[in-house]
Design a protein around this motif. Structure first.
Motif, PDB file in Angstrom:
ATOM      1  N   VAL A 269       0.834  -1.200   0.000  1.00  0.00           N
ATOM      2  CA  VAL A 269       0.000   0.000   0.000  1.00  0.00           C
ATOM      3  C   VAL A 269       0.870   1.252   0.000  1.00  0.00           C
ATOM      4  O   VAL A 269       0.631   2.202  -0.755  1.00  0.00           O
TER       5      VAL A 269
ATOM      6  N   GLU B 272      -7.016  -7.200  -0.601  1.00  0.00           N
ATOM      7  CA  GLU B 272      -6.995  -6.134   0.404  1.00  0.00           C
ATOM      8  C   GLU B 272      -6.149  -4.958  -0.070  1.00  0.00           C
ATOM      9  O   GLU B 272      -6.514  -3.796   0.141  1.00  0.00           O
TER      10      GLU B 272
ATOM     11  N   ARG C  94      -8.270  -2.938  -2.441  1.00  0.00           N
ATOM     12  CA  ARG C  94      -9.345  -2.186  -1.791  1.00  0.00           C
ATOM     13  C   ARG C  94      -8.820  -1.007  -0.989  1.00  0.00           C
ATOM     14  O   ARG C  94      -9.499   0.011  -0.853  1.00  0.00           O
ATOM     15  N   ARG C  95      -7.588  -1.143  -0.494  1.00  0.00           N
ATOM     16  CA  ARG C  95      -7.029  -0.062   0.320  1.00  0.00           C
ATOM     17  C   ARG C  95      -6.400   1.054  -0.495  1.00  0.00           C
ATOM     18  O   ARG C  95      -6.366   2.203  -0.048  1.00  0.00           O
TER      19      ARG C  95
ATOM     20  N   GLY D  29     -13.932   3.108   3.058  1.00  0.00           N
ATOM     21  CA  GLY D  29     -13.014   3.051   4.185  1.00  0.00           C
ATOM     22  C   GLY D  29     -13.023   4.265   5.087  1.00  0.00           C
ATOM     23  O   GLY D  29     -12.197   4.373   6.004  1.00  0.00           O
TER      24      GLY D  29
ATOM     25  N   HIS E 139     -17.168  -4.563   6.284  1.00  0.00           N
ATOM     26  CA  HIS E 139     -16.383  -5.331   5.311  1.00  0.00           C
ATOM     27  C   HIS E 139     -17.304  -5.956   4.273  1.00  0.00           C
ATOM     28  O   HIS E 139     -17.007  -5.960   3.075  1.00  0.00           O
TER      29      HIS E 139
END
Length: 221
Positions: free
Chosen positions: A41, A71, A74-75, A175, A209
């Motif tokens: 990330v 993940e 998505r982040r 988020g 989630h």
């Protein structure tokens, strides 16, 4: 697009990363590497490459319900909208392929591919195409067929939500914390909490989630 494509390689095996870097075409520049979810990330956000070569199963994830690669997507995907993600994995399981594609990857190839094949896939994905190893394409077609029904049903599901609930839903799924949603929409955090509870109840979901997965699958983010 510049003549040189920039790439970040995300894989938890350093020998594989080194080998891939050496095998890629000279028109492709590796500008960063990462071995787990948090470092991926960080380096993707810092370098904003044209393409991320992303392993599906990575350590360091915080959500056991999704793979590490999903993940990462998505982040960070919303922070680097011009970056394309190409999954590169030893796994050829349908659930891995479909999961990472639904999270936002533009393609999926297995690690049995040659350096030349990976290079061509990077170039194709950077140009806006979707790329899949031949034996994996059927998984994607099957999932897409199912998604058509889901997308058609999404309008009906959204009709259950008020306009304000839809705004809250999208921000939470991206988020945002309750306080951030409150500041963005100029409402109180308690009101946000109430809207979230209503959204989850109406959509028959149990957590944020699940809400993120629901919104991502229907391309609502």
């Amino acid at each position: 697009m510049a003549d040189t494509l920039t790439v970040v390689v995300v894989d938890d095996h350093s020998i594989f990363r080194s080998g891939l870097r050496a095998d890629l075409d000279r028109s492709i520049e590796v500008v960063g590497e990462a071995a787990d979810v948090p470092s991926a990330v960080a380096v993707i956000a810092a370098t904003r490459p044209h393409v991320v070569l992303l392993d599906v199963h990575l350590p360091g994830g915080s959500d056991a319900s999704v793979s590490g690669g999903a993940e990462v997507l998505r982040r960070v995907a919303s922070e680097v909208p011009s970056t394309r993600f190409l999954a590169l994995s030893v796994s050829d399981k349908a659930e891995d392929v479909v999961g990472v594609i639904r999270a936002g990857a533009r393609g999926y190839i297995t690690k049995g591919a040659s350096g030349a094949e990976v290079s061509r896939a990077v170039q194709a994905v950077a140009g806006g195409d979707a790329v899949f190893s031949p034996r994996l394409a059927g998984f994607v077609l099957d999932a897409f067929g199912a998604a058509v029904g889901e997308t058609a049903a999404a309008d009906d599901e959204l009709d259950r939500l008020s306009a304000r609930e839809q705004e809250v839903m999208r921000l939470i799924a991206r988020g945002y914390a309750y306080k951030e949603v409150a500041a963005t929409l100029f409402i109180s955090a308690k009101t946000v909490e109430s809207h979230v509870s209503s959204v989850l109840r109406k959509l028959q979901l149990s957590s944020r989630h699940e809400l993120t997965a629901w919104a991502t699958a229907r391309r609502l983010l």
